[in-house]
Design a protein around this motif. Structure first.
Motif, mmCIF file in Angstrom:
data_model
loop_
_atom_site.group_PDB
_atom_site.id
_atom_site.type_symbol
_atom_site.label_atom_id
_atom_site.label_comp_id
_atom_site.label_asym_id
_atom_site.label_seq_id
_atom_site.Cartn_x
_atom_site.Cartn_y
_atom_site.Cartn_z
ATOM 1 N N MET A 24 0.817 -1.214 0.000
ATOM 2 C CA MET A 24 0.000 0.000 0.000
ATOM 3 C C MET A 24 0.849 1.261 0.000
ATOM 4 S SD MET A 24 -3.229 -0.902 2.294
ATOM 5 C CE MET A 24 -3.254 -2.450 3.132
ATOM 6 N N GLN A 25 1.873 1.292 -0.807
ATOM 7 C CA GLN A 25 2.788 2.422 -0.810
ATOM 8 C C GLN A 25 2.128 3.735 -1.206
ATOM 9 O OE1 GLN A 25 6.314 1.408 -2.993
ATOM 10 N NE2 GLN A 25 6.818 -0.268 -1.607
ATOM 11 N N GLU A 26 1.231 3.691 -2.178
ATOM 12 C CA GLU A 26 0.585 4.932 -2.623
ATOM 13 C C GLU A 26 -0.298 5.511 -1.519
ATOM 14 O OE1 GLU A 26 0.185 2.004 -4.427
ATOM 15 O OE2 GLU A 26 1.776 2.399 -5.865
ATOM 16 N N ILE A 27 -1.077 4.653 -0.892
ATOM 17 C CA ILE A 27 -1.949 5.098 0.200
ATOM 18 C C ILE A 27 -1.105 5.619 1.363
ATOM 19 C CG2 ILE A 27 -3.655 4.334 1.917
ATOM 20 C CD1 ILE A 27 -4.583 2.275 -0.203
ATOM 21 N N TYR A 28 -0.026 4.911 1.646
ATOM 22 C CA TYR A 28 0.889 5.304 2.716
ATOM 23 C C TYR A 28 1.407 6.725 2.499
ATOM 24 C CZ TYR A 28 5.278 5.342 5.401
ATOM 25 O OH TYR A 28 6.314 5.670 6.242
#
Length: 108
Positions: free
Chosen positions: A54-58
């Motif tokens: 979930m890098q983008e959300i992070y």
């Protein structure tokens, strides 16, 4: 079991001290956070890591919630130092979400 309880209590204490708040132990946000911490602590002691998915959300959550993320960083530093366990992005994100809920509840 004692190690899990100790870790949970320390994380809760970090949140209390860092944000200078009293946690409402009867709130749903607190109960959810506590449940998350139980599973989180078990993963720390079993050295089981979440995969970072979930890098983008992070990135978005961190940018929009710098104050709450400062508490996550404190917890991550403690876990790394005390248990030699590096929190993944996903684990940091879940902690961030729970801490944000608690902080939002405090301001209401």
């Amino acid at each position: 079991m004692n190690q899990i309880t100790e870790l949970i209590n320390t994380v809760l204490q970090i949140v209390r001290i860092h944000f200078k708040i009293d946690l409402n132990e009867e709130s749903i946000s607190y109960e959810r956070f506590l449940t998350h911490l139980k599973f989180f602590a078990a993963r720390v002691f079993d050295h089981m890591e979440y995969k970072d998915t979930m890098q983008e959300i992070y990135k978005v959550m961190v940018e929009q919630n710098e104050n709450a993320f400062s508490g996550v960083k404190k917890i991550a530093e403690y876990i790394k130092k005390q248990y030699n366990y590096k929190l993944t992005i996903d684990e940091q994100l879940y902690l961030l979400i729970h801490i944000k809920r608690i902080l939002d509840e405090q301001t209401k």
